[in-house]
Scaffold this motif. Structure first.
Motif, PDB file in Angstrom:
ATOM      1  N   GLN A  57      21.200  11.535  -3.636  1.00  0.00           N
ATOM      2  CA  GLN A  57      21.846  12.068  -4.592  1.00  0.00           C
ATOM      3  C   GLN A  57      23.413  12.040  -4.691  1.00  0.00           C
ATOM      4  N   ASP A  58      23.827  12.609  -3.454  1.00  0.00           N
ATOM      5  CA  ASP A  58      25.348  12.516  -3.451  1.00  0.00           C
ATOM      6  C   ASP A  58      25.913  11.051  -3.371  1.00  0.00           C
ATOM      7  N   ARG A 111       0.750  -1.318   0.120  1.00  0.00           N
ATOM      8  CA  ARG A 111       0.005   0.071  -0.078  1.00  0.00           C
ATOM      9  C   ARG A 111       0.956   1.119  -0.168  1.00  0.00           C
ATOM     10  N   GLU A 112       1.772   1.409   0.855  1.00  0.00           N
ATOM     11  CA  GLU A 112       2.640   2.541   1.103  1.00  0.00           C
ATOM     12  C   GLU A 112       4.080   2.135   0.376  1.00  0.00           C
ATOM     13  N   VAL A 113       4.433   2.842  -0.816  1.00  0.00           N
ATOM     14  CA  VAL A 113       5.577   2.310  -1.415  1.00  0.00           C
ATOM     15  C   VAL A 113       6.468   3.453  -1.653  1.00  0.00           C
ATOM     16  N   GLY A 114       7.866   3.421  -1.038  1.00  0.00           N
ATOM     17  CA  GLY A 114       8.722   4.412  -1.177  1.00  0.00           C
ATOM     18  C   GLY A 114       9.417   4.408  -2.460  1.00  0.00           C
ATOM     19  N   LEU A 115      10.077   5.551  -2.857  1.00  0.00           N
ATOM     20  CA  LEU A 115      10.857   5.791  -3.987  1.00  0.00           C
ATOM     21  C   LEU A 115      12.291   6.456  -3.730  1.00  0.00           C
ATOM     22  N   LEU A 116      13.201   5.852  -3.976  1.00  0.00           N
ATOM     23  CA  LEU A 116      14.494   6.661  -4.110  1.00  0.00           C
ATOM     24  C   LEU A 116      15.020   6.540  -5.644  1.00  0.00           C
ATOM     25  N   GLY A 117      15.861   7.771  -5.863  1.00  0.00           N
ATOM     26  CA  GLY A 117      16.304   7.860  -7.208  1.00  0.00           C
ATOM     27  C   GLY A 117      17.072   9.275  -7.133  1.00  0.00           C
ATOM     28  N   THR A 118      17.388   9.606  -8.295  1.00  0.00           N
ATOM     29  CA  THR A 118      17.951  10.815  -8.733  1.00  0.00           C
ATOM     30  C   THR A 118      17.034  11.828  -8.361  1.00  0.00           C
ATOM     31  N   LEU A 119      17.632  13.220  -7.925  1.00  0.00           N
ATOM     32  CA  LEU A 119      16.575  14.332  -7.750  1.00  0.00           C
ATOM     33  C   LEU A 119      15.843  14.330  -9.217  1.00  0.00           C
ATOM     34  N   LEU A 143      14.074   1.098  -6.111  1.00  0.00           N
ATOM     35  CA  LEU A 143      15.314   1.577  -6.192  1.00  0.00           C
ATOM     36  C   LEU A 143      15.262   2.138  -7.511  1.00  0.00           C
ATOM     37  N   GLY A 144      14.706   3.418  -7.729  1.00  0.00           N
ATOM     38  CA  GLY A 144      14.471   3.992  -8.960  1.00  0.00           C
ATOM     39  C   GLY A 144      15.589   4.664  -9.640  1.00  0.00           C
ATOM     40  N   CYS A 145      16.700   3.949  -9.823  1.00  0.00           N
ATOM     41  CA  CYS A 145      17.842   4.565 -10.441  1.00  0.00           C
ATOM     42  C   CYS A 145      18.737   3.361 -10.699  1.00  0.00           C
ATOM     43  N   THR A 146      19.290   3.520 -11.669  1.00  0.00           N
ATOM     44  CA  THR A 146      20.204   1.818 -12.017  1.00  0.00           C
ATOM     45  C   THR A 146      21.290   1.774 -11.220  1.00  0.00           C
ATOM     46  N   GLU A 147      21.680   2.786 -10.514  1.00  0.00           N
ATOM     47  CA  GLU A 147      22.911   2.474  -9.577  1.00  0.00           C
ATOM     48  C   GLU A 147      22.537   1.950  -8.071  1.00  0.00           C
TER      49      GLU A 147
END
Lengths: 242, 242
Positions: free
Chosen positions: B160-161, B120-128, B201-205
């Motif tokens: 981002q860093d 239900r609650e889904v977090g997102l990480l990625g570049t700015l 994990l919305g960034c290929t790194e």
């Protein structure tokens, strides 16, 4: 415009490994600095190369031809094949290099590299198929100052096992077990004892054994895929070679 | 015959990463069991996606279109793009999917996966760029039971860093430093503290940070590239999905 073409799928991971080695050997600060590259990974079209070369199995040449033609259609100007056995003259002699493209030969570039570096005694590790088919030996004939040295039968079989064994082989584990590491290292040391200054890791699994190292003790380790990656860059954008 | 097509080059390593995830998710005992796959890695044709989406930079859509057309010409029937930002509607709305092919949308498949799993609650990480452009938020609108949660500004900048820092960032090192690991883990924990059952994990790194783990403590980690690889297999040869 110049672009790299890769006949992959033989096996699939060897094709992406070659592409990644192209990227890693390219001077680039951003995506757009990289050289355009096409990969045709069509294992369905290309039957087993060793079966054909050693046992007259189904012919992989027509599938390799189709892959090359697709690469040329996309715009590739320099084409490489990420498979040692596909470089057998029994296969390559059937291929017509597509118009507007250059074929960059992995094994010939490997020999040229050894020659440039002034190596004289050069060892070879690989599958029994690669060793018994004499593919490298055929190319070495064009370099009279190079002498190809093979491991003993016992070490050849230990390396074959390090690659293929269902329990501890690199293909089965997709990782390098201690047993596999020891077998391959022992074969390198045997070749060093026979006077080799360098050893060619003539099978796409073998460079994994030594991770990023380019020598074992005093013996230089040569990764033909890396040599091919650099030769493809030299052919398409030499100013970008790291 | 069905075949997979990948618009790569954005960046180059993300394209080969997607291809390798296709191979790893395929049931195969030999090369010939793998699905035919084409990769067009032409960064020269595709300007920076974030620059275009956020700052009206040069348009990457025509280059993506050319890459897709080349894939269709080769014989691809299901096409994916290994770039989060390229999935912005500002870019995709300009693309004409080539005849005889299906476009497999990475972000839509990611949402569908979360929905199926009952998150239900889904977090997102990625570049700015990915976070501020609202690309994921746009797709989440089609899944009313999913709620997208972003990290605090402070954690967004730390991630981002961890990706871009010239000294300890993943792009600069081509490896994961302790500092990068700690920053990304802390962001996942913060999202878990906000009630997220899963984090994209919305960034290929970012999948590199956790190696092969698919969760951190109790939080499920979602790698969109792996989701796309599996969706491409489902579209072309569902019986081969591991």
């Amino acid at each position: 415009m110049s672009a790299i073409g890769i006949v992959g799928g033989v096996g699939p991971l060897a094709g992406t490994d070659l592409a990644q080695k192209v990227f890693k050997n390219t001077k680039a600060n951003k995506d757009q600095d990289h050289i355009d590259l096409y990969l045709v990974s069509c294992p369905s079209m290309i039957p087993d190369r060793t079966e054909y070369v050693l046992f007259n199995g189904e012919n992989p040449a027509p599938g390799i031809q189709k892959a090359m033609d697709k690469l040329a259609l996309c715009g590739a100007t320099a084409i490489g094949i990420s498979c040692n056995t596909a470089h057998s003259s029994k296969i390559l002699s059937q291929i017509k290099i597509p118009e507007g493209t250059v074929f960059v030969n992995m094994i010939d570039n490997c020999c040229a590299y050894c020659n440039e570096k002034g190596f004289r005694e050069v060892g070879l590790l690989g599958t029994l198929g690669t060793l018994r088919s004499g593919i490298y030996a055929d190319y070495f004939k064009n370099y009279p100052s190079l002498h190809l040295v093979l491991p003993s039968e016992e070490k050849q079989e230990a390396v074959q096992d390090a690659i293929y064994n269902k329990e501890y082989g690199i293909k089965a584990l997709s990782a390098v077990s201690e047993k596999a590491y020891n077998a391959v290292s022992a074969a390198v040391r045997e070749l060093a004892g026979k006077g080799c200054q360098a050893v060619i890791l003539g099978c796409t699994e073998l460079p994994l054994v030594f991770e990023k190292k380019d020598s074992l003790e005093k013996t230089v380790l040569i990764d033909p895929t890396n040599i091919l990656a650099r030769a493809l860059i030299k052919e398409t954008a030499p100013e970008k070679l790291v």
